[in-house]
Design an enzyme around this catalytic site. Structure first.
Site, PDB file in Angstrom:
ATOM      1  N   GLU A 256       0.843  -1.172   0.006  1.00  0.00           N
ATOM      2  CA  GLU A 256       0.001   0.030  -0.055  1.00  0.00           C
ATOM      3  C   GLU A 256       0.756   1.332  -0.134  1.00  0.00           C
ATOM      4  O   GLU A 256       1.475   1.447   0.904  1.00  0.00           O
ATOM      5  CB  GLU A 256      -0.952  -0.048   1.154  1.00  0.00           C
ATOM      6  CG  GLU A 256      -2.312   0.821   1.081  1.00  0.00           C
ATOM      7  CD  GLU A 256      -2.059   1.920   1.394  1.00  0.00           C
ATOM      8  OE1 GLU A 256      -1.678   3.132   0.747  1.00  0.00           O
ATOM      9  OE2 GLU A 256      -2.358   2.207   2.749  1.00  0.00           O
ATOM     10  N   CYS A 290      -2.091   9.027   2.826  1.00  0.00           N
ATOM     11  CA  CYS A 290      -1.745   8.724   1.419  1.00  0.00           C
ATOM     12  C   CYS A 290      -2.940   8.565   0.524  1.00  0.00           C
ATOM     13  O   CYS A 290      -2.780   9.003  -0.334  1.00  0.00           O
ATOM     14  CB  CYS A 290      -1.163   7.150   1.297  1.00  0.00           C
ATOM     15  SG  CYS A 290      -2.221   6.142   2.051  1.00  0.00           S
TER      16      CYS A 290
END
Ligand code: SIN
Length: 483
Positions: A256, A290
């Protein structure tokens, strides 16, 4: 006082159910980003300790994999109950070491705990498959087996949620784990280790391993034949290095990675809904996420109004230590993050951009940066192509849907995107052309335990949360059988 709470957290490595100092006595300081003061120091695992941690997880593997899915689910349910009860305590630990406000710390614990509940429920529901081959020659049996000893590397921005999002599916699947938390925020992970022991996680099933020697540790563990899985959340740059190392032994990887989320405001957008969503997408965790909106693309007919309203909303935010009453935005994690954010804004301004609000570090101690809105930016400016990871909104204008789709996709990343517009058909049509793993329409928050979290392009591999999150920790075994 949180000092007492912080000093109650064990600070050694948690290996095989024991708290042990690092083999060479090395320790790392944990700094409160609001004051720049050291609040604790924790053991920094060595390469010798890394081998011991893999061994502990490996030795605990067969017994844990042999427990029933229901038993594993119940241990996770205990963890859910215990963490729910202790949400304020954990929120304060998170706030102290990461900097976020108490309200955001509570929000993070509420998010984190759901992964224990969700995967505790998924554990007994993940069945294999059975069928007849098309030619009728044999039966096809597909079993799901735990992938094995898993290294979980988590970032500092969500120290509880990123841990539980990996630990819970791994444990539900029957895997044992070594959690390597970010050096900036090891306390939440160590407190979580103690909670999981109390919740009934057997010794060796979860090991927590802070270390200031991240690359040596990762290299050592990824070279060990007993370790079969890596799940990493962090930058694309580090992900690339880990993938290269993992490729030597073809270690199963879930990644990720970074993002550069566009936030698109179509010409029919409702301005109240849009500004509300924009503030959430930009300012969650002071922009250190993010999936945070990195660049706002606004239809030219709404550009001036949106810019003014964003500037007013950002200017109204109160910046200060996250645990103080009335604070909306805490500090960033460390000085290098503030330097990076300031550098991107300064370079954009040098290139002709205009700062509508913010653009400075407030005086005094702490890693603070003012909520900032920047307009009139050159499309080629670094700030448009770099993950800002800070409280800075960049706004540019567009004319046509085709133009904004091209601009939104002009990035190596594809993690998250946001679209605002009243005509849902049109918003969905734009969404279908955006290369992104996750898209929010008329909302700025899209993370959900039950939804697949992950990215396209250089934003990652695999998905977390949802049913997919557990499959990242399972291997399929196909058996052709006649009877
Ligand atoms: C992240 O920013 O790394 C994760 C955010 C989330 O899970 O919502």
């Amino acid at each position: 006082m949180t000092d007492k709470l912080i000093s109650s957290i064990p600070t050694d490595l948690y290996i095989g159910g024991q708290w042990v100092p690092s083999s060479d006595g090395a320790r790392i300081d944990v700094v409160d980003p609001a004051t720049e003061k050291v609040i604790a120091n924790v053991a920094s695992g060595s390469v010798a300790d890394a081998t011991r941690a893999v061994e502990a997880a490996y030795d605990a593997g067969p017994a844990w994999a042999a427990t029933s899915p229901r038993q594993r689910g119940e241990v996770l349910r205990n963890a859910f109950n215990m963490l729910t009860e202790r949400r304020v305590e954990f929120a304060k630990i998170i706030s102290r070491e990461e900097g976020k406000t108490l309200a955001e710390g509570l929000g993070e614990v509420d998010y984190a705990v759901e992964f224990f509940r969700w995967f505790g429920e998924e554990a007994p529901r993940t069945m294999g498959q059975f069928g007849r081959s098309p030619a009728g020659a044999n039966n096809i049996l597909v079993d799901h087996i735990p992938v094995g000893v898993s290294l979980l590397i988590t970032p500092w921005n969500f120290p509880a949620a990123m841990g539980t999002r990996k630990i819970a599916p791994a444990l539900a699947a029957g895997c044992t784990v070594i959690l390597k938390p970010a050096s900036e925020t090891p306390l939440t992970a160590l407190a979580l280790a103690a909670l999981l022991k109390e919740a009934g996680v057997p010794d060796g099933v979860v090991n927590v391993f802070p270390s200031g020697r991240s690359s040596e540790i990762a290299n050592c563990m990824l070279s060990d034949d007993r370790l079969t899985k890596l799940s990493f959340t962090g930058s694309t740059e580090v992900g690339r290095i880990l993938l290269a190392k993992a490729s030597e032994r073809i270690v199963n990887c879930s990644m990720e990675l970074g993002g550069n989320a566009p936030f698109i405001v179509l010409e029919d957008a409702d301005m109240d809904v849009t500004v509300g969503a924009a503030m959430v997408a930009k300012m969650r965790n002071a922009g250190e996420s993010c999936v945070g909106a990195n660049r706002f693309h606004v239809h030219s007919s709404l550009y001036a109004e949106f810019s003014d309203r964003m500037a007013a909303a950002m200017a109204a935010l109160k910046v200060g230590p996250g645990l103080e009453e009335g604070i909306d935005v805490g500090p960033l994690i460390n000085k290098s993050t503030v330097d990076k954010v300031a550098g991107l804004v300064d370079a954009a301004v040098a290139g002709g951009a205009k700062v509508l609000t913010g653009g400075k570090r407030p005086p005094g101690p702490g890693f603070f940066y003012e909520p900032t809105v920047v307009t009139n930016i050159e499309r080629s400016a670094d700030i448009m192509h770099t993950e800002i990871f800070g409280p800075v909104a960049t706004i540019t204008e567009f004319e046509t849907d085709a133009e904004v789709i091209q601009q939104a996709n002009d990035t190596i990343f594809g993690l998250a995107a946001y679209i605002c517009g009243r005509d849902i058909g049109r918003a969905l049509s734009v969404a279908s052309k955006i290369d992104s793993g996750m898209i929010g329409i008329n909302r700025g928050f899209l993370s959900d335990t039950a939804a697949p979290f992950g990215g396209m392009k250089q934003s990652g591999l695999g998905r977390e949360g949802s049913q997919d999150g557990m499959h990242e920790f399972l291997e399929k075994k196909y058996i052709a059988v006649d009877w």
